[in-house]
Scaffold this active site. Structure first.
Site, mmCIF file in Angstrom:
data_model
loop_
_atom_site.group_PDB
_atom_site.id
_atom_site.type_symbol
_atom_site.label_atom_id
_atom_site.label_comp_id
_atom_site.label_asym_id
_atom_site.label_seq_id
_atom_site.Cartn_x
_atom_site.Cartn_y
_atom_site.Cartn_z
ATOM 1 C CB CYS A 45 -42.965 57.329 11.657
ATOM 2 S SG CYS A 45 -42.804 57.014 9.917
ATOM 3 C CG HIS A 93 -27.277 62.435 7.083
ATOM 4 N ND1 HIS A 93 -27.385 61.111 7.140
ATOM 5 C CD2 HIS A 93 -27.982 62.819 7.777
ATOM 6 C CE1 HIS A 93 -28.289 60.898 7.707
ATOM 7 N NE2 HIS A 93 -28.906 61.950 8.283
#
Lengths: 356, 261
Positions: A45, A93
């Site tokens: 989300c 990352h």
């Protein structure tokens, strides 16, 4: 061989943009057609990210287009929301993402499960090969180590999760516990939902306006209770969530004493999120009664957030170690790290390279 | 030789205590495998000590206060190793290790390892009575540990001051359940020890009998209070701690009286 990450998240893009570029089942195939030998699509989300392996550079516009949910073309503003990281930076990352360091709530653990599911999906569809396999396995190891060696995941960070943690410490297993919500406000509804997510199934809602109680009860599969009987309900329930707009205390020691006599040694957990408070603070003095008002809950949540913030440096150090080790393992020495051609947006300084 | 075994056992418990302190200072409160292993190793060395000492005495090695303390520390470690993992009472080892260490140090450094003036004739009933009673003390000690953990957790919940340890201590019902079961376990063993005392067939000082019965009544009253709902769980936890301190003092008195009788 080069690998890269391309995506956007809650920091770089508004929800509308994340919805527009949410990715779809065909996205990996489109990227394979564009020249990626391996592709993994991670969507949550809060983020949409593509992890790809390619010998040749693939332009950002093309990757963005593959993620687009409609047939429209991407504007310059759209592309500005994306970030692109390559090789070691890409590894860093992903390790940070998997460890929850890049999440909206730092240290949240749900992202690791989502990353694992994304990887399993890519493996099953044949889109993940040896490079992504090593990258993901290392990311999961790094995340696990961050979780076990630091306290980054420690403590609840929202009022609802504080209430759930406290309830679990007071009652152990929450299944079969009875909860009464007095006053169907937004925060009490959230708290009730959090408790329901941990197995509380006997949910009772009482409100001065019966229709609101019925609505919330219906939404959470609970039962509406007449407001006039809420005090009687306290003989049976385990958890009371109170958030009425009453100007005086609704629950005071004289009212509670006869109820406690009938409860034997069953604890009563009272969450008073009303301002002004619905429950007299003296109630907390009784044996087996645990009263928390909104300030207490928020203070606990705030302490947890601070603790997590303090753990960030240690967590980042673990990620750094894994990145260095991963580079060594893959032989990604600087000489071998061949950056792909600068993408146009990046070259012109228009693309964000960092989310922070 | 036997004292060396005991010294090594004490070093193991010391290592567990130091590791606990280091972990607590670093605000890490999760269950520690090292602590569990150190307690297990200490237990093995204690068992070896009791075997060597028992072999030399040709009886159960509980003939003086030194041996009684070591046997008690051994019982606590035994019960912890049995019930700690079963009840998933994380951190119980962290609370148990200091208690066992203190008993061991007291046994080693206090001048209480004095041989009896007159050797005791072998008496199986006496050995059963004494050993089962001390194992019961071990259960009461662990109930005291669970009680202390309960009080720490309950205090945090009441005062809203949640430290990192809060998230690593078991929930209150689990601690209360463990406390109750340990109390029952200890009470049943202690009752068996008390009854077997009547079959010893040796003259026992009345003070020793009176003190032993007083401890039995004390724990019986706590259990009665718990099942009749007279006392809140927090009071039961407090009583577990207080009762063990009292019982330990009385054990000392019993041994003192017994030794000088």
């Amino acid at each position: 061989m080069n690998f890269f990450c391309f995506g956007l998240n809650h920091r770089t893009a508004a929800i509308e943009a994340r919805e527009r570029f949410a990715g779809h089942p065909q996205s990996p195939a489109l990227l394979r057609d564009l020249g990626c030998s391996e592709v993994l699509l991670l969507t949550t989300c809060n983020r949409v990210e593509i992890y790809g392996v390619a010998d040749a550079n693939i332009a950002n516009e093309e990757i963005a287009q593959s993620l687009r949910m409609d047939d429209g073309s991407s504007s310059k503003d759209d592309l500005e929301a994306f970030y692109r990281k390559e090789n070691a930076e890409c590894a860093r990352h992903l390790f940070r993402v998997a460890a929850g360091l890049d999440s909206m709530v730092v240290g949240e653990t749900e992202i690791l499960g989502q990353a694992k599911r994304a990887y399993a999906g890519a493996r099953a569809s044949g889109n993940a090969g040896p490079v992504l396999h090593r990258l993901c396995q290392r990311a999961f190891r790094a995340a696990k180590q961050v979780r076990s060696k630091t306290q980054i995941t420690r403590g609840p960070v929202s009022v609802g999760s504080v209430a759930v943690d406290l309830a679990e410490e007071i009652f152990g297993d929450l299944r079969g516990r009875k909860v009464l919500v007095l006053g169907a406000g937004e925060t009490s509804a959230k708290t009730l939902r959090a408790l329901a997510s941990r197995g509380v199934s006997d949910l009772r809602v009482s409100n001065r306006t019966p229709t609101r109680a019925e609505e919330l009860a219906s939404e959470l599969e609970g039962i509406p209770v007449p407001f006039a009987t809420w005090l009687e309900q306290c003989r049976e329930i385990d958890i009371l969530i109170s958030s009425t707009a009453a100007e005086m205390h609704l629950l005071t020691p004289p009212l509670l004493v006869p109820i406690l006599r009938d409860r034997a040694d069953r604890p009563l957990f009272i969450i008073d999120i009303a301002v002004p408070r619905d429950v007299a603070p003296e109630v907390n003095e009784f044996d087996g009664v645990y009263l928390y008002d909104i300030d207490s809950l928020q203070e606990i949540a705030s302490e947890s957030r601070e603790l997590r913030r303090q753990q960030l440096a240690a967590a980042e150090a673990i990620v750094d170690e894994h990145v260095a080790d991963f580079q060594k393992h893959l032989g990604l020495s600087k000489s071998r790290m061949r950056p792909t051609k600068e993408c146009p947006a990046r070259a012109s300084g228009e693309l964000r390279t960092s989310e922070l | 030789m036997d004292r060396q075994l005991l010294i090594f056992a004490t070093i193991c418990y010391l290592a567990a205590v130091i590791r606990t302190i280091i972990s607590f200072r670093a605000r890490i409160f999760r269950r520690n495998r090292f602590v569990f292993l150190m307690i297990a190793l200490g237990f093995v060395l204690q068992t070896a000590f009791l075997y060597v000492r028992g072999h030399a005495l040709r009886s159960c090695p509980i003939t003086n206060l030194f041996e009684v303390l070591v046997f008690l520390a051994w019982s606590i470690a035994l019960i912890y190793l049995l019930i700690g993992p079963a009840y998933r009472l994380s951190l119980m080892g962290a609370f148990t290790a200091p208690l066992v260490f203190l008993l061991q140090v007291t046994a080693l450094f206090a001048p209480i390892d004095t041989p009896r003036a007159s050797p005791i004739a072998p008496n199986p009933w006496l050995e059963f009575h004494a050993s089962i009673s001390i194992i019961a003390y071990g259960a009461f000690a662990l109930a005291c540990v669970a009680g202390a953990m309960y009080l720490v957790q309950e205090r945090q919940l009441k005062t809203h001051q949640l430290h990192s340890i809060f998230y690593h201590l078991p929930p209150l019902p689990n601690l209360f359940s463990a406390m109750t079961r340990l109390l029952w376990f200890g009470f049943i063993l202690y009752s068996a020890g008390l009854i077997s005392g009547f079959f010893v067939n040796e003259p026992l000082p009345w003070t020793k009998i009176a003190l032993a019965i007083a401890i039995w009544i004390l724990y019986g009253a706590i259990l009665q209070g718990r099942y009749l709902g007279w006392m809140a769980p927090r009071r039961i936890a407090t009583l577990c701690v207080v009762a063990f301190a009292v019982a330990l003092s009385l054990l000392w008195s019993i041994e003192f009286v017994g030794h000088h009788a």
